[in-house]
Motif scaffolding. Structure first.
Motif, PDB file in Angstrom:
ATOM      1  N   ASN A 233      -4.521  -7.861   5.189  1.00 33.20           N
ATOM      2  CA  ASN A 233      -5.754  -8.567   5.549  1.00 33.20           C
ATOM      3  C   ASN A 233      -6.943  -7.630   5.653  1.00 33.20           C
ATOM      4  O   ASN A 233      -8.097  -8.073   5.573  1.00 33.20           O
ATOM      5  CB  ASN A 233      -5.570  -9.310   6.872  1.00 33.20           C
ATOM      6  CG  ASN A 233      -4.618 -10.492   6.755  1.00 33.20           C
ATOM      7  OD1 ASN A 233      -4.233 -10.888   5.655  1.00 33.20           O
ATOM      8  ND2 ASN A 233      -4.220 -11.049   7.894  1.00 33.20           N
ATOM      9  N   ARG A 234      -6.682  -6.350   5.839  1.00 29.75           N
ATOM     10  CA  ARG A 234      -7.754  -5.350   5.869  1.00 29.75           C
ATOM     11  C   ARG A 234      -8.124  -4.853   4.479  1.00 29.75           C
ATOM     12  O   ARG A 234      -8.895  -3.900   4.339  1.00 29.75           O
ATOM     13  CB  ARG A 234      -7.325  -4.163   6.740  1.00 29.75           C
ATOM     14  CG  ARG A 234      -7.234  -4.495   8.229  1.00 29.75           C
ATOM     15  CD  ARG A 234      -6.610  -3.361   9.013  1.00 29.75           C
ATOM     16  NE  ARG A 234      -6.583  -3.646  10.456  1.00 29.75           N
ATOM     17  CZ  ARG A 234      -5.808  -3.014  11.333  1.00 29.75           C
ATOM     18  NH1 ARG A 234      -4.991  -2.050  10.918  1.00 29.75           N
ATOM     19  NH2 ARG A 234      -5.845  -3.344  12.603  1.00 29.75           N
ATOM     20  N   GLY A 235      -7.549  -5.470   3.460  1.00 29.21           N
ATOM     21  CA  GLY A 235      -7.887  -5.107   2.091  1.00 29.21           C
ATOM     22  C   GLY A 235      -7.098  -3.945   1.549  1.00 29.21           C
ATOM     23  O   GLY A 235      -7.490  -3.330   0.553  1.00 29.21           O
ATOM     24  N   LYS A 236      -5.953  -3.651   2.171  1.00 33.10           N
ATOM     25  CA  LYS A 236      -5.102  -2.578   1.681  1.00 33.10           C
ATOM     26  C   LYS A 236      -4.040  -3.138   0.731  1.00 33.10           C
ATOM     27  O   LYS A 236      -3.805  -4.341   0.679  1.00 33.10           O
ATOM     28  CB  LYS A 236      -4.454  -1.840   2.850  1.00 33.10           C
ATOM     29  CG  LYS A 236      -5.483  -1.179   3.764  1.00 33.10           C
ATOM     30  CD  LYS A 236      -4.837  -0.409   4.901  1.00 33.10           C
ATOM     31  CE  LYS A 236      -5.883   0.190   5.823  1.00 33.10           C
ATOM     32  NZ  LYS A 236      -5.271   0.949   6.937  1.00 33.10           N
ATOM     33  N   VAL A 237      -3.427  -2.240  -0.023  1.00 33.24           N
ATOM     34  CA  VAL A 237      -2.402  -2.629  -0.988  1.00 33.24           C
ATOM     35  C   VAL A 237      -1.055  -2.567  -0.285  1.00 33.24           C
ATOM     36  O   VAL A 237      -0.659  -1.515   0.221  1.00 33.24           O
ATOM     37  CB  VAL A 237      -2.414  -1.695  -2.207  1.00 33.24           C
ATOM     38  CG1 VAL A 237      -1.407  -2.166  -3.258  1.00 33.24           C
ATOM     39  CG2 VAL A 237      -3.811  -1.627  -2.812  1.00 33.24           C
ATOM     40  N   CYS A 238      -0.349  -3.691  -0.246  1.00 32.08           N
ATOM     41  CA  CYS A 238       0.902  -3.786   0.496  1.00 32.08           C
ATOM     42  C   CYS A 238       2.011  -4.293  -0.415  1.00 32.08           C
ATOM     43  O   CYS A 238       1.807  -5.252  -1.174  1.00 32.08           O
ATOM     44  CB  CYS A 238       0.736  -4.711   1.692  1.00 32.08           C
ATOM     45  SG  CYS A 238      -0.467  -4.097   2.910  1.00 32.08           S
ATOM     46  N   ILE A 239       3.172  -3.666  -0.307  1.00 28.40           N
ATOM     47  CA  ILE A 239       4.293  -3.934  -1.204  1.00 28.40           C
ATOM     48  C   ILE A 239       5.581  -4.085  -0.401  1.00 28.40           C
ATOM     49  O   ILE A 239       5.807  -3.349   0.571  1.00 28.40           O
ATOM     50  CB  ILE A 239       4.466  -2.778  -2.220  1.00 28.40           C
ATOM     51  CG1 ILE A 239       3.270  -2.727  -3.183  1.00 28.40           C
ATOM     52  CG2 ILE A 239       5.775  -2.900  -2.986  1.00 28.40           C
ATOM     53  CD1 ILE A 239       3.193  -3.872  -4.174  1.00 28.40           C
ATOM     54  N   ILE A 240       6.430  -5.027  -0.820  1.00 29.65           N
ATOM     55  CA  ILE A 240       7.821  -5.099  -0.364  1.00 29.65           C
ATOM     56  C   ILE A 240       8.696  -4.753  -1.553  1.00 29.65           C
ATOM     57  O   ILE A 240       8.575  -5.348  -2.617  1.00 29.65           O
ATOM     58  CB  ILE A 240       8.181  -6.496   0.171  1.00 29.65           C
ATOM     59  CG1 ILE A 240       7.282  -6.878   1.349  1.00 29.65           C
ATOM     60  CG2 ILE A 240       9.653  -6.539   0.594  1.00 29.65           C
ATOM     61  CD1 ILE A 240       7.466  -8.309   1.812  1.00 29.65           C
ATOM     62  N   SER A 241       9.569  -3.777  -1.373  1.00 30.02           N
ATOM     63  CA  SER A 241      10.438  -3.304  -2.454  1.00 30.02           C
ATOM     64  C   SER A 241      11.876  -3.342  -1.960  1.00 30.02           C
ATOM     65  O   SER A 241      12.159  -2.943  -0.835  1.00 30.02           O
ATOM     66  CB  SER A 241      10.053  -1.871  -2.843  1.00 30.02           C
ATOM     67  OG  SER A 241      10.904  -1.350  -3.843  1.00 30.02           O
ATOM     68  N   ALA A 242      12.787  -3.835  -2.820  1.00 33.31           N
ATOM     69  CA  ALA A 242      14.189  -3.966  -2.408  1.00 33.31           C
ATOM     70  C   ALA A 242      15.116  -3.599  -3.554  1.00 33.31           C
ATOM     71  O   ALA A 242      14.818  -3.855  -4.733  1.00 33.31           O
ATOM     72  CB  ALA A 242      14.486  -5.383  -1.929  1.00 33.31           C
TER      73      ALA A 242
END
Length: 311
Positions: free
Chosen positions: A235-244
């Motif tokens: 929500n702060r405009g950062k790049v977020c990833i979930i990796s599995a």
């Protein structure tokens, strides 16, 4: 506090001392991972703190029968050559950039970054601008309609979508990565040309989690262990990833983006406002521009996972 190492092949760190639900899994600890005991909990469980390179990370609960005491002398010493110095010799690598033939609506060139002349990029001038530009990127990529990400009878393309998403957002996620021989040469300050299948190889979704765990810190990625923090950072405009990583190495892992909430798209939240399921975007067996109804990485399909944030 006493230090222990994980003796199981993998051990789930949980937010509560309870193995009857998968929703409390914070992380999966690999064999040999060091933890620090904080306190006894209910029978068979301890509260512990993960030790990463000598620094404290997440805390949670584990079944203590899978831990073995480690003498202080047996705890690894910091390397004589710092990881930061080694990483400084290993640069981000791409196949040729700005190829105008590499576009959303063709299925060739998936090893290359998107090269369409008018492709959007993230605006990092303010938090609102960054968040809005991330949605602009998601809408422009148009994963549900673009041929580049369309699944077929044998393949899905979550790794391609995640790479393109990160590339347009200015965060390095490898589509191709250096071979073992190339990394040795780079560490010896030998210049290495980018040669597909020789000095660089494509990374699948299983390999990407390994890359995050080994190299992510060196390329600006921070691992977090809480869905509230992950969604807040998005929500702060950062790049977020979930990796599995898939429990079966012959089957595909998965990777997706966690994107900012806005007036139209929201995470699923509990009654107290905490994040139950983050707002996600993916390619895969089913391509979804936005979804908020799956904790897919906590299913038995996946052996390990991580949440990662990039400025």
């Amino acid at each position: 506090m006493a230090t222990y190492k994980v003796t199981a092949n993998s051990l789930r760190l949980r937010s509560t001392p309870n193995s009857e639900t998968h929703r409390n899994i914070i992380a999966v600890l690999s064999n040999g991972q060091l933890v620090e005991k904080i306190a006894d909990s209910v029978p068979d469980w301890w509260e512990v703190r993960i030790l990463q390179s000598g620094a404290a990370a997440a805390t949670g609960f584990v079944a203590h029968r899978f831990l073995q005491a480690v003498q202080s002398a047996a705890v690894p010493s910091p390397p004589l050559v710092s990881n930061a110095f080694l990483a400084s010799l290993v640069k981000p690598v791409h196949m040729t950039e700005n190829r105008t033939s590499v576009v959303r609506n063709v299925i060739t060139g998936r090893a290359y970054p998107l090269g369409e002349p008018n492709r959007p990029f993230r605006d990092r001038s303010t938090v609102p601008a960054a968040s809005a530009s991330i949605h602009n990127i998601v809408n422009w990529i148009n994963v549900e309609q673009s041929d580049r990400y369309a699944p077929n009878s044998t393949s899905t393309y979550c790794n391609i979508y995640a790479h393109d998403y990160c590339y347009l957002n200015g965060a390095y996620l490898p589509r191709v990565w250096w071979s073992s021989r190339a990394l040795i040469d780079l560490s010896n300050r030998i210049q290495v040309p980018v040669q597909y299948g020789q000095t660089v190889n494509e990374l699948n979704a299983n390999s990407l989690l390994r890359w995050f765990l080994e190299w992510g810190d060196d390329f600006g990625w921070k691992r977090v262990f809480d869905l509230n923090e992950l969604q807040t950072e998005a929500n702060r405009g950062k790049v977020c990833i979930i990796s599995a990583r898939n429990a079966n190495e012959n089957r595909s892992g998965h990777i997706c983006a966690v994107v900012p909430e806005n007036n139209l798209q929201k995470a699923t939240r509990n009654a107290d406002g905490s994040v139950k399921i983050p707002l996600q975007s993916q390619a895969g067996r089913v391509n979804k521009k936005y979804f908020n109804n799956s904790l897919w990485w906590l299913t038995p399909t996946f052996a390990d996972f991580g949440y990662f944030v990039h400025e």
